[in-house]
Design a protein around this motif. Sequence first.
Motif, PDB file in Angstrom:
ATOM      1  N   THR A   9       1.120  -1.413   0.383  1.00 26.25           N
ATOM      2  CA  THR A   9       0.485   0.031   0.506  1.00 26.25           C
ATOM      3  C   THR A   9       1.024   1.471   0.135  1.00 26.25           C
ATOM      4  OG1 THR A   9      -1.716  -0.652   1.763  1.00 26.25           O
ATOM      5  CG2 THR A   9      -1.829   1.343   1.205  1.00 26.25           C
ATOM      6  N   THR A  10       1.398   1.583   0.507  1.00 24.51           N
ATOM      7  CA  THR A  10       2.814   1.925   0.935  1.00 24.51           C
ATOM      8  C   THR A  10       3.566   2.935  -0.763  1.00 24.51           C
ATOM      9  OG1 THR A  10       3.045   1.867   3.250  1.00 24.51           O
ATOM     10  CG2 THR A  10       4.861   3.203   1.658  1.00 24.51           C
ATOM     11  N   ILE A  11       3.594   1.907  -1.436  1.00 25.06           N
ATOM     12  CA  ILE A  11       4.432   1.481  -2.159  1.00 25.06           C
ATOM     13  C   ILE A  11       3.984   1.808  -3.751  1.00 25.06           C
ATOM     14  CG2 ILE A  11       5.581  -0.088  -3.981  1.00 25.06           C
ATOM     15  CD1 ILE A  11       6.604  -1.534  -2.255  1.00 25.06           C
ATOM     16  N   LEU A  12       2.551   1.118  -3.463  1.00 26.23           N
ATOM     17  CA  LEU A  12       1.738   1.655  -4.364  1.00 26.23           C
ATOM     18  C   LEU A  12       1.005   4.179  -4.639  1.00 26.23           C
ATOM     19  CD1 LEU A  12      -0.306  -1.327  -4.357  1.00 26.23           C
ATOM     20  CD2 LEU A  12       0.905  -0.086  -6.370  1.00 26.23           C
ATOM     21  N   ALA A  13       1.519   3.795  -3.123  1.00 25.52           N
ATOM     22  CA  ALA A  13       1.164   5.384  -3.096  1.00 25.52           C
ATOM     23  C   ALA A  13       1.966   6.322  -3.622  1.00 25.52           C
ATOM     24  CB  ALA A  13       0.334   5.699  -0.876  1.00 25.52           C
ATOM     25  N   ARG A  14       3.244   6.121  -3.568  1.00 27.23           N
ATOM     26  CA  ARG A  14       4.290   6.394  -3.599  1.00 27.23           C
ATOM     27  C   ARG A  14       4.405   6.705  -5.228  1.00 27.23           C
ATOM     28  NH1 ARG A  14       7.260   5.297   1.580  1.00 27.23           N
ATOM     29  NH2 ARG A  14       6.217   7.103   2.906  1.00 27.23           N
ATOM     30  N   ALA A  63      15.267  -8.897   3.318  1.00 24.20           N
ATOM     31  CA  ALA A  63      13.903  -7.411   4.240  1.00 24.20           C
ATOM     32  C   ALA A  63      13.854  -7.289   2.695  1.00 24.20           C
ATOM     33  CB  ALA A  63      13.977  -6.887   5.395  1.00 24.20           C
ATOM     34  N   ASP A  64      15.563  -6.245   1.712  1.00 22.34           N
ATOM     35  CA  ASP A  64      15.495  -5.882   0.892  1.00 22.34           C
ATOM     36  C   ASP A  64      15.238  -6.655  -0.147  1.00 22.34           C
ATOM     37  OD1 ASP A  64      16.653  -4.003   2.805  1.00 22.34           O
ATOM     38  OD2 ASP A  64      18.460  -4.323   2.203  1.00 22.34           O
ATOM     39  N   VAL A  65      15.201  -7.726   0.125  1.00 24.94           N
ATOM     40  CA  VAL A  65      14.393  -8.346  -2.000  1.00 24.94           C
ATOM     41  C   VAL A  65      13.180  -8.118  -1.146  1.00 24.94           C
ATOM     42  CG1 VAL A  65      14.266 -10.743  -2.274  1.00 24.94           C
ATOM     43  CG2 VAL A  65      16.575 -10.315  -1.847  1.00 24.94           C
ATOM     44  N   LEU A  66      12.824  -9.026  -0.194  1.00 29.57           N
ATOM     45  CA  LEU A  66      11.475  -8.374  -0.594  1.00 29.57           C
ATOM     46  C   LEU A  66      10.626  -6.932  -0.585  1.00 29.57           C
ATOM     47  CD1 LEU A  66      10.024 -10.219   2.675  1.00 29.57           C
ATOM     48  CD2 LEU A  66       9.619 -11.328   0.454  1.00 29.57           C
ATOM     49  N   TYR A  67      11.350  -6.225   0.002  1.00 29.91           N
ATOM     50  CA  TYR A  67      10.575  -4.238  -0.524  1.00 29.91           C
ATOM     51  C   TYR A  67      10.760  -4.177  -1.869  1.00 29.91           C
ATOM     52  CZ  TYR A  67      11.232   0.192  -1.397  1.00 29.91           C
ATOM     53  OH  TYR A  67      11.570   1.647  -1.901  1.00 29.91           O
ATOM     54  N   HIS A  68      12.149  -5.261  -3.106  1.00 28.71           N
ATOM     55  CA  HIS A  68      12.413  -4.649  -3.619  1.00 28.71           C
ATOM     56  C   HIS A  68      11.559  -5.515  -4.766  1.00 28.71           C
ATOM     57  CE1 HIS A  68      15.319  -1.940  -3.757  1.00 28.71           C
ATOM     58  NE2 HIS A  68      15.973  -2.015  -2.756  1.00 28.71           N
ATOM     59  N   PHE A  69      10.824  -6.907  -4.421  1.00 30.97           N
ATOM     60  CA  PHE A  69      10.293  -7.097  -5.080  1.00 30.97           C
ATOM     61  C   PHE A  69       8.777  -6.851  -5.436  1.00 30.97           C
ATOM     62  CE2 PHE A  69       7.185 -10.711  -5.152  1.00 30.97           C
ATOM     63  CZ  PHE A  69       7.121 -11.880  -6.591  1.00 30.97           C
ATOM     64  N   LEU A  70       8.361  -5.914  -3.965  1.00 32.47           N
ATOM     65  CA  LEU A  70       6.415  -5.863  -4.195  1.00 32.47           C
ATOM     66  C   LEU A  70       7.029  -3.473  -4.792  1.00 32.47           C
ATOM     67  CD1 LEU A  70       5.844  -5.668  -0.532  1.00 32.47           C
ATOM     68  CD2 LEU A  70       5.277  -6.802  -2.601  1.00 32.47           C
ATOM     69  N   VAL A  71       8.563  -3.529  -5.140  1.00 29.52           N
ATOM     70  CA  VAL A  71       8.434  -2.542  -6.104  1.00 29.52           C
ATOM     71  C   VAL A  71       8.348  -2.789  -7.790  1.00 29.52           C
ATOM     72  CG1 VAL A  71       9.500  -0.651  -6.555  1.00 29.52           C
ATOM     73  CG2 VAL A  71       9.438  -1.131  -4.048  1.00 29.52           C
ATOM     74  N   ARG A  76       4.960  -3.343 -12.306  1.00 32.50           N
ATOM     75  CA  ARG A  76       4.393  -4.088 -13.961  1.00 32.50           C
ATOM     76  C   ARG A  76       3.410  -4.105 -13.080  1.00 32.50           C
ATOM     77  NH1 ARG A  76       7.344  -2.821 -18.292  1.00 32.50           N
ATOM     78  NH2 ARG A  76       8.942  -4.509 -18.166  1.00 32.50           N
ATOM     79  N   ASP A  77       2.376  -3.815 -12.711  1.00 26.73           N
ATOM     80  CA  ASP A  77       1.119  -3.496 -11.959  1.00 26.73           C
ATOM     81  C   ASP A  77       0.686  -4.720 -12.390  1.00 26.73           C
ATOM     82  OD1 ASP A  77       0.127  -0.578 -12.214  1.00 26.73           O
ATOM     83  OD2 ASP A  77       0.383  -0.913 -14.900  1.00 26.73           O
ATOM     84  N   VAL A  78       1.636  -5.738 -11.328  1.00 30.19           N
ATOM     85  CA  VAL A  78       0.962  -7.018 -10.767  1.00 30.19           C
ATOM     86  C   VAL A  78       0.760  -6.807  -8.761  1.00 30.19           C
ATOM     87  CG1 VAL A  78       2.087  -9.481 -10.313  1.00 30.19           C
ATOM     88  CG2 VAL A  78       2.465  -7.567 -12.711  1.00 30.19           C
ATOM     89  N   ALA A  79      -0.465  -7.031  -8.831  1.00 33.66           N
ATOM     90  CA  ALA A  79      -0.464  -6.815  -7.617  1.00 33.66           C
ATOM     91  C   ALA A  79      -0.510  -8.084  -6.695  1.00 33.66           C
ATOM     92  CB  ALA A  79      -2.101  -7.422  -6.897  1.00 33.66           C
ATOM     93  N   LEU A  80      -0.518  -8.332  -5.095  1.00 36.18           N
ATOM     94  CA  LEU A  80       0.384  -8.960  -4.552  1.00 36.18           C
ATOM     95  C   LEU A  80      -0.369 -10.126  -4.454  1.00 36.18           C
ATOM     96  CD1 LEU A  80       2.840  -9.765  -2.222  1.00 36.18           C
ATOM     97  CD2 LEU A  80       1.515  -8.601  -0.788  1.00 36.18           C
ATOM     98  N   VAL A  86      -0.874 -17.730  -6.163  1.00 34.48           N
ATOM     99  CA  VAL A  86      -0.174 -18.652  -7.403  1.00 34.48           C
ATOM    100  C   VAL A  86      -0.044 -19.273  -6.278  1.00 34.48           C
ATOM    101  CG1 VAL A  86       1.130 -19.090  -8.457  1.00 34.48           C
ATOM    102  CG2 VAL A  86       0.392 -16.734  -9.452  1.00 34.48           C
ATOM    103  N   LEU A  87       0.348 -18.895  -5.230  1.00 33.65           N
ATOM    104  CA  LEU A  87       1.133 -19.664  -3.869  1.00 33.65           C
ATOM    105  C   LEU A  87      -0.315 -20.672  -3.181  1.00 33.65           C
ATOM    106  CD1 LEU A  87       3.280 -17.258  -2.027  1.00 33.65           C
ATOM    107  CD2 LEU A  87       3.943 -19.746  -3.423  1.00 33.65           C
ATOM    108  N   ALA A  88      -1.632 -19.873  -3.279  1.00 27.97           N
ATOM    109  CA  ALA A  88      -2.625 -20.976  -2.637  1.00 27.97           C
ATOM    110  C   ALA A  88      -2.705 -21.777  -3.405  1.00 27.97           C
ATOM    111  CB  ALA A  88      -3.869 -19.353  -2.484  1.00 27.97           C
ATOM    112  N   ASP A  89      -2.381 -21.392  -4.835  1.00 21.12           N
ATOM    113  CA  ASP A  89      -2.583 -22.925  -5.862  1.00 21.12           C
ATOM    114  C   ASP A  89      -2.514 -24.108  -5.851  1.00 21.12           C
ATOM    115  OD1 ASP A  89      -5.232 -20.760  -6.880  1.00 21.12           O
ATOM    116  OD2 ASP A  89      -4.324 -20.539  -8.187  1.00 21.12           O
TER     117      ASP A  89
END
Length: 105
Positions: A9-14, A63-71, A76-80, A86-89
């Motif tokens: 949410t924070t990343i999308l806001a920025r 932590a850096d990997v997770l942050y940069h993955f979300l960025v 590319r407009d892909v939602a978490l 995909v993981l749930a499937d």
Amino acid sequence: MTLLHDLETTILARKGAAPDSSWTAKLLAKGPEKCAEKFGEEAIEAIIEAVKDNKPGLASEGADVLYHFLVMLAARDVALDDVLQVLADRQGVSGIVEKSSRPKG
């Protein structure tokens, strides 16, 4: 997963903010390719910490990997939630079965 959703949410806001207003806005303004490059750099740093068996370093780089993955996803407009779906499937399916079901090529 709340922490990751809050971070998304924070990343999308920025995403549309002025590049000089935040690190995230600056990174996103450089485009999806730069975001992917940064993700790759952080992943390599995490690998190095894992090879060195540096647990605090791996946690920090993770932590850096997770942050940069979300960025990268935001760039590319892909939602978490799309990734989580995909993981749930895949849940309950062995890795061997899941990999063999992927298209070849």
